[in-house]
Design a protein around this motif. Sequence first.
Motif, PDB file in Angstrom:
ATOM      1  N   GLY A 133       3.143  14.597  -9.326  1.00  0.00           N
ATOM      2  CA  GLY A 133       4.119  15.680  -9.339  1.00  0.00           C
ATOM      3  C   GLY A 133       4.717  16.025  -8.008  1.00  0.00           C
ATOM      4  O   GLY A 133       5.319  17.090  -7.859  1.00  0.00           O
ATOM      5  N   ARG A 134       4.552  15.140  -7.008  1.00  0.00           N
ATOM      6  CA  ARG A 134       5.203  15.411  -5.718  1.00  0.00           C
ATOM      7  C   ARG A 134       6.713  15.424  -5.938  1.00  0.00           C
ATOM      8  O   ARG A 134       7.277  14.488  -6.485  1.00  0.00           O
ATOM      9  N   ASN A 135       7.350  16.495  -5.494  1.00  0.00           N
ATOM     10  CA  ASN A 135       8.784  16.669  -5.721  1.00  0.00           C
ATOM     11  C   ASN A 135       9.549  16.229  -4.480  1.00  0.00           C
ATOM     12  O   ASN A 135       9.517  16.897  -3.451  1.00  0.00           O
ATOM     13  N   PRO A 193       6.080  22.739   0.613  1.00  0.00           N
ATOM     14  CA  PRO A 193       4.717  22.575   0.120  1.00  0.00           C
ATOM     15  C   PRO A 193       4.613  21.317  -0.746  1.00  0.00           C
ATOM     16  O   PRO A 193       5.590  20.941  -1.385  1.00  0.00           O
ATOM     17  N   ARG A 194       3.451  20.684  -0.747  1.00  0.00           N
ATOM     18  CA  ARG A 194       3.325  19.444  -1.491  1.00  0.00           C
ATOM     19  C   ARG A 194       2.049  19.400  -2.313  1.00  0.00           C
ATOM     20  O   ARG A 194       0.987  19.801  -1.845  1.00  0.00           O
ATOM     21  N   THR A 195       2.222  18.943  -3.595  1.00  0.00           N
ATOM     22  CA  THR A 195       1.047  18.785  -4.451  1.00  0.00           C
ATOM     23  C   THR A 195       0.111  17.759  -3.858  1.00  0.00           C
ATOM     24  O   THR A 195      -1.109  17.948  -3.843  1.00  0.00           O
ATOM     25  N   ILE A 196       0.684  16.665  -3.363  1.00  0.00           N
ATOM     26  CA  ILE A 196      -0.159  15.653  -2.716  1.00  0.00           C
ATOM     27  C   ILE A 196       0.679  14.848  -1.732  1.00  0.00           C
ATOM     28  O   ILE A 196       1.843  14.540  -2.013  1.00  0.00           O
ATOM     29  N   ASP A 197       0.101  14.572  -0.593  1.00  0.00           N
ATOM     30  CA  ASP A 197       0.755  13.766   0.432  1.00  0.00           C
ATOM     31  C   ASP A 197      -0.240  12.670   0.810  1.00  0.00           C
ATOM     32  O   ASP A 197      -1.382  12.970   1.146  1.00  0.00           O
ATOM     33  N   LEU A 198       0.189  11.427   0.706  1.00  0.00           N
ATOM     34  CA  LEU A 198      -0.666  10.304   1.102  1.00  0.00           C
ATOM     35  C   LEU A 198      -0.023   9.607   2.292  1.00  0.00           C
ATOM     36  O   LEU A 198       1.144   9.205   2.205  1.00  0.00           O
ATOM     37  N   ASP A 199      -0.744   9.465   3.364  1.00  0.00           N
ATOM     38  CA  ASP A 199      -0.219   8.789   4.558  1.00  0.00           C
ATOM     39  C   ASP A 199      -1.076   7.576   4.873  1.00  0.00           C
ATOM     40  O   ASP A 199      -2.312   7.685   4.904  1.00  0.00           O
ATOM     41  N   LEU A 200      -0.411   6.461   5.113  1.00  0.00           N
ATOM     42  CA  LEU A 200      -1.134   5.279   5.592  1.00  0.00           C
ATOM     43  C   LEU A 200      -1.351   5.475   7.089  1.00  0.00           C
ATOM     44  O   LEU A 200      -0.401   5.411   7.878  1.00  0.00           O
ATOM     45  N   LEU A 201      -2.590   5.770   7.458  1.00  0.00           N
ATOM     46  CA  LEU A 201      -2.893   6.119   8.853  1.00  0.00           C
ATOM     47  C   LEU A 201      -3.048   4.879   9.716  1.00  0.00           C
ATOM     48  O   LEU A 201      -2.513   4.817  10.824  1.00  0.00           O
ATOM     49  N   PRO A 210      12.017   1.029   9.288  1.00  0.00           N
ATOM     50  CA  PRO A 210      12.598   2.320   8.886  1.00  0.00           C
ATOM     51  C   PRO A 210      11.733   3.062   7.861  1.00  0.00           C
ATOM     52  O   PRO A 210      11.726   4.295   7.824  1.00  0.00           O
ATOM     53  N   ASP A 211      10.966   2.328   7.046  1.00  0.00           N
ATOM     54  CA  ASP A 211      10.175   2.970   5.986  1.00  0.00           C
ATOM     55  C   ASP A 211       8.723   3.210   6.356  1.00  0.00           C
ATOM     56  O   ASP A 211       8.026   3.959   5.668  1.00  0.00           O
ATOM     57  N   LEU A 212       8.245   2.540   7.362  1.00  0.00           N
ATOM     58  CA  LEU A 212       6.803   2.585   7.606  1.00  0.00           C
ATOM     59  C   LEU A 212       6.494   2.459   9.095  1.00  0.00           C
ATOM     60  O   LEU A 212       6.914   1.501   9.748  1.00  0.00           O
ATOM     61  N   VAL A 213       5.750   3.447   9.583  1.00  0.00           N
ATOM     62  CA  VAL A 213       5.263   3.395  10.966  1.00  0.00           C
ATOM     63  C   VAL A 213       3.742   3.489  10.924  1.00  0.00           C
ATOM     64  O   VAL A 213       3.187   4.448  10.385  1.00  0.00           O
ATOM     65  N   VAL A 214       3.084   2.459  11.450  1.00  0.00           N
ATOM     66  CA  VAL A 214       1.621   2.381  11.446  1.00  0.00           C
ATOM     67  C   VAL A 214       1.162   1.860  12.804  1.00  0.00           C
ATOM     68  O   VAL A 214       1.740   0.885  13.289  1.00  0.00           O
ATOM     69  N   PRO A 215       0.166   2.481  13.443  1.00  0.00           N
ATOM     70  CA  PRO A 215      -0.563   3.650  12.987  1.00  0.00           C
ATOM     71  C   PRO A 215       0.363   4.860  12.850  1.00  0.00           C
ATOM     72  O   PRO A 215       1.400   4.939  13.513  1.00  0.00           O
ATOM     73  N   HIS A 216      -0.037   5.766  11.968  1.00  0.00           N
ATOM     74  CA  HIS A 216       0.795   6.936  11.708  1.00  0.00           C
ATOM     75  C   HIS A 216       1.075   7.663  13.030  1.00  0.00           C
ATOM     76  O   HIS A 216       0.149   7.915  13.819  1.00  0.00           O
ATOM     77  N   PRO A 217       2.352   7.974  13.303  1.00  0.00           N
ATOM     78  CA  PRO A 217       2.707   8.460  14.648  1.00  0.00           C
ATOM     79  C   PRO A 217       2.074   9.789  15.050  1.00  0.00           C
ATOM     80  O   PRO A 217       2.030  10.113  16.248  1.00  0.00           O
ATOM     81  N   VAL A 273       0.850  -1.208   0.000  1.00  0.00           N
ATOM     82  CA  VAL A 273       0.000   0.000   0.000  1.00  0.00           C
ATOM     83  C   VAL A 273       0.877   1.247   0.000  1.00  0.00           C
ATOM     84  O   VAL A 273       0.662   2.186  -0.778  1.00  0.00           O
ATOM     85  N   LEU A 274       1.890   1.261   0.867  1.00  0.00           N
ATOM     86  CA  LEU A 274       2.779   2.436   0.936  1.00  0.00           C
ATOM     87  C   LEU A 274       3.449   2.680  -0.418  1.00  0.00           C
ATOM     88  O   LEU A 274       3.500   3.820  -0.898  1.00  0.00           O
ATOM     89  N   ALA A 275       3.939   1.597  -1.053  1.00  0.00           N
ATOM     90  CA  ALA A 275       4.620   1.758  -2.348  1.00  0.00           C
ATOM     91  C   ALA A 275       3.664   2.328  -3.393  1.00  0.00           C
ATOM     92  O   ALA A 275       4.044   3.217  -4.177  1.00  0.00           O
ATOM     93  N   HIS A 281      12.272  18.336  -2.213  1.00  0.00           N
ATOM     94  CA  HIS A 281      11.994  19.174  -1.030  1.00  0.00           C
ATOM     95  C   HIS A 281      10.804  18.562  -0.292  1.00  0.00           C
ATOM     96  O   HIS A 281       9.719  19.094  -0.224  1.00  0.00           O
ATOM     97  N   ARG A 282      11.067  17.401   0.330  1.00  0.00           N
ATOM     98  CA  ARG A 282      10.000  16.611   0.946  1.00  0.00           C
ATOM     99  C   ARG A 282       9.286  17.373   2.059  1.00  0.00           C
ATOM    100  O   ARG A 282       8.144  17.086   2.387  1.00  0.00           O
ATOM    101  N   ILE A 283       9.986  18.326   2.692  1.00  0.00           N
ATOM    102  CA  ILE A 283       9.315  18.975   3.812  1.00  0.00           C
ATOM    103  C   ILE A 283       8.722  20.334   3.435  1.00  0.00           C
ATOM    104  O   ILE A 283       8.261  21.067   4.288  1.00  0.00           O
ATOM    105  N   CYS A 343       0.994   4.179  -2.784  1.00  0.00           N
ATOM    106  CA  CYS A 343       0.728   5.586  -2.414  1.00  0.00           C
ATOM    107  C   CYS A 343       1.873   6.476  -2.895  1.00  0.00           C
ATOM    108  O   CYS A 343       1.653   7.586  -3.393  1.00  0.00           O
ATOM    109  N   GLN A 344       3.097   5.980  -2.769  1.00  0.00           N
ATOM    110  CA  GLN A 344       4.244   6.785  -3.216  1.00  0.00           C
ATOM    111  C   GLN A 344       4.259   6.921  -4.737  1.00  0.00           C
ATOM    112  O   GLN A 344       4.625   7.965  -5.270  1.00  0.00           O
ATOM    113  N   GLU A 345       3.797   5.867  -5.447  1.00  0.00           N
ATOM    114  CA  GLU A 345       3.671   5.980  -6.909  1.00  0.00           C
ATOM    115  C   GLU A 345       2.649   7.045  -7.274  1.00  0.00           C
ATOM    116  O   GLU A 345       2.837   7.824  -8.207  1.00  0.00           O
TER     117      GLU A 345
END
Length: 182
Positions: free
Chosen positions: A87-89, A96-104, A114-121, A75-77, A92-94, A79-81
């Motif tokens: 157009g998420r750049n 402004p963002r066109t779109i941010d998807l978080d697995l809550l 290291p790549d995934l913390v669920v539930p989202h912290p 799911v995370l992979a 500069h990850r931190i 969402c990142q696709e």
Amino acid sequence: MANETIFIGLGSNEGDRLDFCERALRLLQLMPRSRVTGVSSYYETEPVDPYGVLGTGWFINGVVRMETTLSAGEVLALCQEIECSLGRNNSHRIGPRTIDLDLLCYGQHCIATPDLVVPHPRLHLRRFILVPFAEIAPQWRHPVAQRAIHELLACLEDQHQVRRLDVLPGSRYPSHPVTCLS
Ligand code: AMP
């Protein structure tokens, strides 16, 4: 793999924010081995920005509920696709963002790699997540806090503003029934 109920948070604060959210929702509807079973309203939300890196623009946020047999990593992979395709750049990850998807949440699972913390912290700390989450699943139990989403919202300290938008989610790119061509 077992069927899991999952929640994904959407957020945009750059460009045509509503359009990015609508396109992300449409792409989530196309996720394999998955189906969307709930979509919150969109909310315009004041940035929670302790480090002053997100810019002054307010976000549009929402929460989507899905059923899936994908793993949390899959799911995370995906969402990142979707973030990349919209157009998420990542340079500069931190910012402004066109779109941010978080697995809550991924079912009641607790995952910490290291790549995934669920539930989202930060899920239980943010009004911009809890308000849309409570709209579609007030009784959902946070697997770490062991409290329902509506209870977390009721005792929340975060006072950033969250205003519901009068827009029907999914109306910009509706999914059409498949037609038989033969
Ligand atoms: P963000 O800037 O919020 O999109 O953060 C993206 C980074 O957070 C990626 O490197 C992900 O691997 C990581 N991450 C950790 N846990 C999660 C989660 N539950 N949902 C989305 N990204 C996550």
